[in-house]
Design a protein around this motif. Structure first.
Motif, PDB file in Angstrom:
ATOM      1  N   GLY A  19     -14.571  -7.040  -6.530  1.00  0.00           N
ATOM      2  CA  GLY A  19     -14.260  -7.937  -7.381  1.00  0.00           C
ATOM      3  C   GLY A  19     -12.638  -7.390  -7.836  1.00  0.00           C
ATOM      4  N   PHE A  20     -12.071  -8.243  -8.692  1.00  0.00           N
ATOM      5  CA  PHE A  20     -11.042  -7.717  -9.289  1.00  0.00           C
ATOM      6  C   PHE A  20     -11.253  -6.951 -10.471  1.00  0.00           C
ATOM      7  N   ASN A  21     -10.198  -5.911 -10.756  1.00  0.00           N
ATOM      8  CA  ASN A  21     -10.109  -5.438 -11.940  1.00  0.00           C
ATOM      9  C   ASN A  21      -9.051  -6.098 -13.013  1.00  0.00           C
ATOM     10  N   ALA A  22      -8.863  -5.521 -13.994  1.00  0.00           N
ATOM     11  CA  ALA A  22      -7.750  -6.021 -15.173  1.00  0.00           C
ATOM     12  C   ALA A  22      -6.482  -6.127 -14.532  1.00  0.00           C
ATOM     13  N   ALA A  23      -6.003  -5.404 -13.295  1.00  0.00           N
ATOM     14  CA  ALA A  23      -4.856  -5.483 -12.996  1.00  0.00           C
ATOM     15  C   ALA A  23      -4.653  -6.285 -11.703  1.00  0.00           C
ATOM     16  N   GLY A  24      -5.848  -7.159 -11.308  1.00  0.00           N
ATOM     17  CA  GLY A  24      -5.942  -7.949 -10.324  1.00  0.00           C
ATOM     18  C   GLY A  24      -6.092  -7.140  -8.881  1.00  0.00           C
ATOM     19  N   GLU A  25      -6.503  -6.000  -9.207  1.00  0.00           N
ATOM     20  CA  GLU A  25      -6.827  -5.192  -7.637  1.00  0.00           C
ATOM     21  C   GLU A  25      -8.192  -5.034  -7.447  1.00  0.00           C
ATOM     22  N   THR A  26      -8.577  -4.616  -6.443  1.00  0.00           N
ATOM     23  CA  THR A  26     -10.010  -4.291  -6.020  1.00  0.00           C
ATOM     24  C   THR A  26     -10.629  -2.994  -6.761  1.00  0.00           C
ATOM     25  N   ALA A  27     -11.636  -3.633  -7.715  1.00  0.00           N
ATOM     26  CA  ALA A  27     -12.359  -2.858  -8.611  1.00  0.00           C
ATOM     27  C   ALA A  27     -12.737  -1.353  -8.189  1.00  0.00           C
ATOM     28  N   GLY A  28     -13.418  -1.310  -6.810  1.00  0.00           N
ATOM     29  CA  GLY A  28     -13.870   0.051  -6.332  1.00  0.00           C
ATOM     30  C   GLY A  28     -15.232   0.339  -7.088  1.00  0.00           C
ATOM     31  N   ALA A  29     -15.640  -0.150  -8.231  1.00  0.00           N
ATOM     32  CA  ALA A  29     -16.568   0.269  -9.260  1.00  0.00           C
ATOM     33  C   ALA A  29     -17.271  -0.958  -9.810  1.00  0.00           C
ATOM     34  N   SER A  30     -18.422  -0.677  -9.973  1.00  0.00           N
ATOM     35  CA  SER A  30     -19.245  -1.838 -10.778  1.00  0.00           C
ATOM     36  C   SER A  30     -19.097  -1.397 -12.286  1.00  0.00           C
ATOM     37  N   GLY A  31     -19.050  -2.523 -13.034  1.00  0.00           N
ATOM     38  CA  GLY A  31     -18.857  -2.336 -14.604  1.00  0.00           C
ATOM     39  C   GLY A  31     -20.424  -2.460 -15.225  1.00  0.00           C
ATOM     40  N   LEU A  32     -21.308  -2.843 -14.307  1.00  0.00           N
ATOM     41  CA  LEU A  32     -22.507  -2.863 -14.766  1.00  0.00           C
ATOM     42  C   LEU A  32     -23.607  -1.866 -14.588  1.00  0.00           C
ATOM     43  N   ILE A  33     -24.638  -1.789 -15.356  1.00  0.00           N
ATOM     44  CA  ILE A  33     -25.541  -0.805 -14.972  1.00  0.00           C
ATOM     45  C   ILE A  33     -26.379  -1.183 -13.879  1.00  0.00           C
ATOM     46  N   GLU A  34     -26.229  -0.503 -12.931  1.00  0.00           N
ATOM     47  CA  GLU A  34     -27.039  -1.007 -11.428  1.00  0.00           C
ATOM     48  C   GLU A  34     -28.636  -0.443 -11.460  1.00  0.00           C
ATOM     49  N   ASP A  35     -29.100   0.052 -12.427  1.00  0.00           N
ATOM     50  CA  ASP A  35     -30.558   0.440 -12.310  1.00  0.00           C
ATOM     51  C   ASP A  35     -31.612  -0.667 -12.324  1.00  0.00           C
ATOM     52  N   GLY A  36     -32.276  -0.705 -11.256  1.00  0.00           N
ATOM     53  CA  GLY A  36     -33.301  -1.890 -11.235  1.00  0.00           C
ATOM     54  C   GLY A  36     -32.532  -3.011 -10.692  1.00  0.00           C
ATOM     55  N   ALA A  37     -31.558  -2.960  -9.922  1.00  0.00           N
ATOM     56  CA  ALA A  37     -30.892  -3.913  -9.268  1.00  0.00           C
ATOM     57  C   ALA A  37     -31.893  -4.638  -8.332  1.00  0.00           C
ATOM     58  N   MET A  38     -32.008  -6.109  -8.338  1.00  0.00           N
ATOM     59  CA  MET A  38     -32.787  -6.589  -7.092  1.00  0.00           C
ATOM     60  C   MET A  38     -32.247  -6.192  -5.940  1.00  0.00           C
ATOM     61  N   SER A  39     -33.108  -6.183  -4.996  1.00  0.00           N
ATOM     62  CA  SER A  39     -32.849  -6.127  -3.686  1.00  0.00           C
ATOM     63  C   SER A  39     -32.195  -7.448  -2.816  1.00  0.00           C
ATOM     64  N   VAL A  40     -31.340  -7.101  -1.984  1.00  0.00           N
ATOM     65  CA  VAL A  40     -30.779  -8.295  -1.309  1.00  0.00           C
ATOM     66  C   VAL A  40     -31.779  -9.258  -0.375  1.00  0.00           C
ATOM     67  N   GLU A  41     -32.869  -8.544  -0.342  1.00  0.00           N
ATOM     68  CA  GLU A  41     -33.899  -9.053   0.805  1.00  0.00           C
ATOM     69  C   GLU A  41     -34.705 -10.072  -0.265  1.00  0.00           C
ATOM     70  N   GLU A  42     -35.019  -9.552  -1.465  1.00  0.00           N
ATOM     71  CA  GLU A  42     -35.744 -10.212  -2.244  1.00  0.00           C
ATOM     72  C   GLU A  42     -35.112 -11.634  -2.904  1.00  0.00           C
ATOM     73  N   CYS A  43     -33.824 -11.131  -3.134  1.00  0.00           N
ATOM     74  CA  CYS A  43     -32.738 -12.644  -3.639  1.00  0.00           C
ATOM     75  C   CYS A  43     -32.606 -13.583  -2.757  1.00  0.00           C
ATOM     76  N   ALA A  44     -32.510 -13.088  -1.521  1.00  0.00           N
ATOM     77  CA  ALA A  44     -32.298 -14.187  -0.296  1.00  0.00           C
ATOM     78  C   ALA A  44     -33.528 -14.795  -0.171  1.00  0.00           C
ATOM     79  N   ARG A  45     -34.837 -14.140  -0.408  1.00  0.00           N
ATOM     80  CA  ARG A  45     -36.145 -14.754  -0.238  1.00  0.00           C
ATOM     81  C   ARG A  45     -36.154 -15.836  -1.060  1.00  0.00           C
ATOM     82  N   LEU A  46     -35.957 -15.586  -2.335  1.00  0.00           N
ATOM     83  CA  LEU A  46     -36.099 -16.597  -3.496  1.00  0.00           C
ATOM     84  C   LEU A  46     -35.269 -17.755  -3.310  1.00  0.00           C
ATOM     85  N   ILE A  47     -34.155 -17.530  -2.825  1.00  0.00           N
ATOM     86  CA  ILE A  47     -33.216 -18.643  -2.618  1.00  0.00           C
ATOM     87  C   ILE A  47     -33.559 -19.686  -1.587  1.00  0.00           C
ATOM     88  N   VAL A  48     -33.974 -18.891  -0.566  1.00  0.00           N
ATOM     89  CA  VAL A  48     -34.522 -19.641   0.890  1.00  0.00           C
ATOM     90  C   VAL A  48     -35.715 -20.154   0.236  1.00  0.00           C
TER      91      VAL A  48
END
Length: 269
Positions: A195-224
């Motif tokens: 994503g973008f950072n303040a300068a409009g460049e690629t961030a290269g890092a997440s600003g959020l605490i990622e502990d406990g992030a949902m798996s891509v598989e589970e997220c896709a399953r719920l949407i489907v």
């Protein structure tokens, strides 16, 4: 052309992450019963879906350009004869404190990808979806329900997306076209790193605490699953479901919870 029993699904943002996983799950579940049109720059995901028995084609598409959205839909209809489902999944993230942003051009670019790409694809596909009494899926975010500090741009695009599809759902009530809006929380993808950072460049890092992030598989399953059930909304987490009600009852508490989700070094001073 698709067979009479074959469902034609168009998915934007299908090169990786949630979109690619949705495609793979649909192919694995339905095999030859599904034809997938994937807005993706490379053929790899389409090949994986073909190996699972589905028909799949990759169409390089930049959803921030209206004519490319139209071509995606036109190509799907020319190839398979109809569209049964449109999944508006393409999106880009951003993390920046508003006071640190000097040039707002990238705010506009983010809106073109996250909102206008979905609007343009939906406008092009709607006549075909009405003929099949099909389904629209909009992949929003919990940041489209609750404003998240450090994500003014991202929340703005997702709130706009939420409002557009909520209004469209009411407009299409008599047309037999369902509209499902999904609200993922933190999912284990690379979207925040790209994503973008303040300068409009690629961030290269997440600003959020990622502990406990949902798996891509589970997220896709719920949407489907929500798409197949033609649900109005898919709110992914218990915190998300609780948060939308607490926002009305205790907005100050929600702000504290949102701040707590940020890494210490990117919190407002």
């Amino acid at each position: 052309m698709a067979g009479e029993s074959q469902r034609v699904v168009v998915i934007t943002g299908a090169s990786d992450g949630i979109g690619a996983e949705m495609a793979r799950q649909l192919a694995a579940t339905h095999g030859a019963g599904v034809a997938l049109v994937l807005a993706a720059p490379l053929q790899a995901v389409a090949d994986a879906c073909t190996a699972l028995g589905a028909q799949a084609v990759a169409v390089p598409t930049d959803v921030s350009i209206q004519i490319q959205c139209r071509r995606l839909v036109i190509g799907a209809v020319e190839r398979f004869g109809r569209i049964d489902v449109l999944v508006n999944n393409a999106g880009r993230s951003a993390h920046a404190l508003f006071e640190e942003v000097e040039d707002l051009d990238w705010y506009e670019e983010l809106m073109r990808v996250n909102l206008w790409g979905a609007v343009w694809c939906t406008q092009a596909a709607l006549p075909h979806l009405k003929r099949t009494r099909g389904s629209i899926v909009a992949v929003s975010s919990l940041a489209g329900l609750i404003g998240v500090p450090g994500r003014t741009a991202y929340s703005a695009t997702k709130f706009a997306m939420t409002g557009f599809f909520e209004a469209l759902r009411a407009e299409l009530r008599g047309a037999g076209v369902s509209v499902t809006t999904a609200y993922p929380g933190v999912v284990a993808t690379q979207i925040r790193y790209r994503g973008f950072n303040a300068a409009g460049e690629t961030a290269g890092a997440s600003g959020l605490i990622e502990d406990g992030a949902m798996s891509v598989e589970e997220c896709a399953r719920l949407i489907v699953d929500g798409m197949n059930r033609r649900q109005r909304e898919v709110v992914m987490t218990g915190k998300g479901k609780l948060g939308r009600f607490l926002k009305l009852l205790a907005p100050g508490l929600i702000e504290k919870m949102a701040l707590a989700a940020l890494k210490q070094d990117v919190r407002p001073h």
